[in-house]
Write an enzyme that holds these catalytic residues in place. Structure first.
Site, PDB file in Angstrom:
ATOM      1  N   ASN A  88       0.724  -1.192   0.131  1.00 12.43           N
ATOM      2  CA  ASN A  88       0.102   0.012   0.116  1.00 12.43           C
ATOM      3  C   ASN A  88       0.825   1.303  -0.004  1.00 12.43           C
ATOM      4  O   ASN A  88       0.533   2.226  -0.758  1.00 12.43           O
ATOM      5  CB  ASN A  88      -0.964   0.019   1.180  1.00 12.43           C
ATOM      6  CG  ASN A  88      -2.096  -0.854   0.915  1.00 12.43           C
ATOM      7  OD1 ASN A  88      -2.875  -0.209   0.057  1.00 12.43           O
ATOM      8  ND2 ASN A  88      -2.226  -2.053   1.588  1.00 12.43           N
ATOM      9  N   LEU A 128      -3.807   1.523  18.313  1.00  9.52           N
ATOM     10  CA  LEU A 128      -3.455   2.833  18.876  1.00  9.52           C
ATOM     11  C   LEU A 128      -4.485   3.218  20.155  1.00  9.52           C
ATOM     12  O   LEU A 128      -5.694   3.231  19.892  1.00  9.52           O
ATOM     13  CB  LEU A 128      -3.241   3.990  17.744  1.00  9.52           C
ATOM     14  CG  LEU A 128      -1.994   3.822  16.835  1.00  9.52           C
ATOM     15  CD1 LEU A 128      -2.244   4.638  15.445  1.00  9.52           C
ATOM     16  CD2 LEU A 128      -0.741   3.746  17.431  1.00  9.52           C
ATOM     17  N   HIS A 152      -8.476  -0.936   5.368  1.00  8.24           N
ATOM     18  CA  HIS A 152      -8.849  -2.318   5.711  1.00  8.24           C
ATOM     19  C   HIS A 152      -9.360  -3.115   4.921  1.00  8.24           C
ATOM     20  O   HIS A 152     -10.257  -2.723   3.906  1.00  8.24           O
ATOM     21  CB  HIS A 152      -9.856  -1.869   6.900  1.00  8.24           C
ATOM     22  CG  HIS A 152     -10.345  -3.259   7.577  1.00  8.24           C
ATOM     23  ND1 HIS A 152      -9.429  -3.986   8.556  1.00  8.24           N
ATOM     24  CD2 HIS A 152     -11.068  -4.265   7.436  1.00  8.24           C
ATOM     25  CE1 HIS A 152     -10.227  -4.939   8.907  1.00  8.24           C
ATOM     26  NE2 HIS A 152     -11.151  -5.410   8.367  1.00  8.24           N
TER      27      HIS A 152
END
Ligand code: GAR
Length: 200
Positions: free
Chosen positions: A17, A97, A113
């Site tokens: 990506n 996170l 995702h």
């Protein structure tokens, strides 16, 4: 006129990506932002090599070097703030996170995702596991989602989605590759350009 936005990409693995983002910068699909920093939480992430090949600064921040999640995240925040980062892109970043981190950068963190959220998402759904779950369920269509990151894993506002067909005989690996090629590598650069080009 908009300023060119300063982008950081957080990675853990292969970085396909990240490569799609770099390629989109080079081809002009992304023109309103520039990746100036890649941070990995794995020392051997191939994404680091991709960044270095593109002349992008890199940093490695390992959780094991800190005695708490708070301190691990503080280091990442320091690196991002030193570079005046406007947009943080999670591109295969396999670490959840905390709310302290996500609220510090409210509406400034996006994630890709590999499913059509709200299917196959949340804690435990990452990487190949997502495609294993989709095949187990027998869905005929899956895809990818780019969304803002908040304190709920995969729970932030959806920015873009793209559907991908599941084909009889697919393995998780084959489906993962198709979702990347047909969806992730397209909608992630497109979402980055959309956000960076918006006046704010
Ligand atoms: C991608 O499929 C990405 O969507 C997924 O991990 C892969 C990373 O590949 N992310 C998640 O599952 C996050 N929950 P890459 O390192 O080649 O970009």
């Amino acid at each position: 006129m908009n300023n060119i936005k300063n982008i950081a990409v957080l990675v853990s693995g292969g970085g396909t990506n990240l490569q799609a983002i770099i390629d989109a910068q080079n081809s002009g699909i992304i023109s309103s932002g520039r990746v100036s920093l890649v941070i990995a939480n794995k020392a051997d992430a191939y994404a680091l090599t991709r960044a270095q090949n593109a002349g992008i600064d890199t940093a490695v921040v390992l959780k094991k070097d800190f005695d708490s999640q708070y301190k691990f995240e503080t280091k990442i925040i320091e690196l991002l703030e030193e570079k005046n980062i406007d947009l943080i892109v999670l591109a295969g970043f396999m670490s959840i996170l905390s709310e302290r981190f996500t609220s510090h950068f409210d509406k400034k963190i996006i994630n890709v995702h590999p499913s059509l959220i709200p299917s196959f998402c949340g804690e435990g759904f990452y990487g190949l596991h997502v495609h294993e779950a989709a095949l187990k369920k027998g869905v005929k269509v899956t895809g990818a989602t780019v969304h803002f990151v908040n304190e709920i894993p995969d729970g932030g506002e959806i920015i873009m989605q793209k559907a991908v067909e599941v084909i009889d005989g697919d393995t998780p690996e084959i489906l993962q590759k198709r979702v990347m090629q047909q969806a992730e590598w397209k909608i992630l650069p497109a979402a980055i350009e959309k956000i960076c080009s918006e006046v704010n």
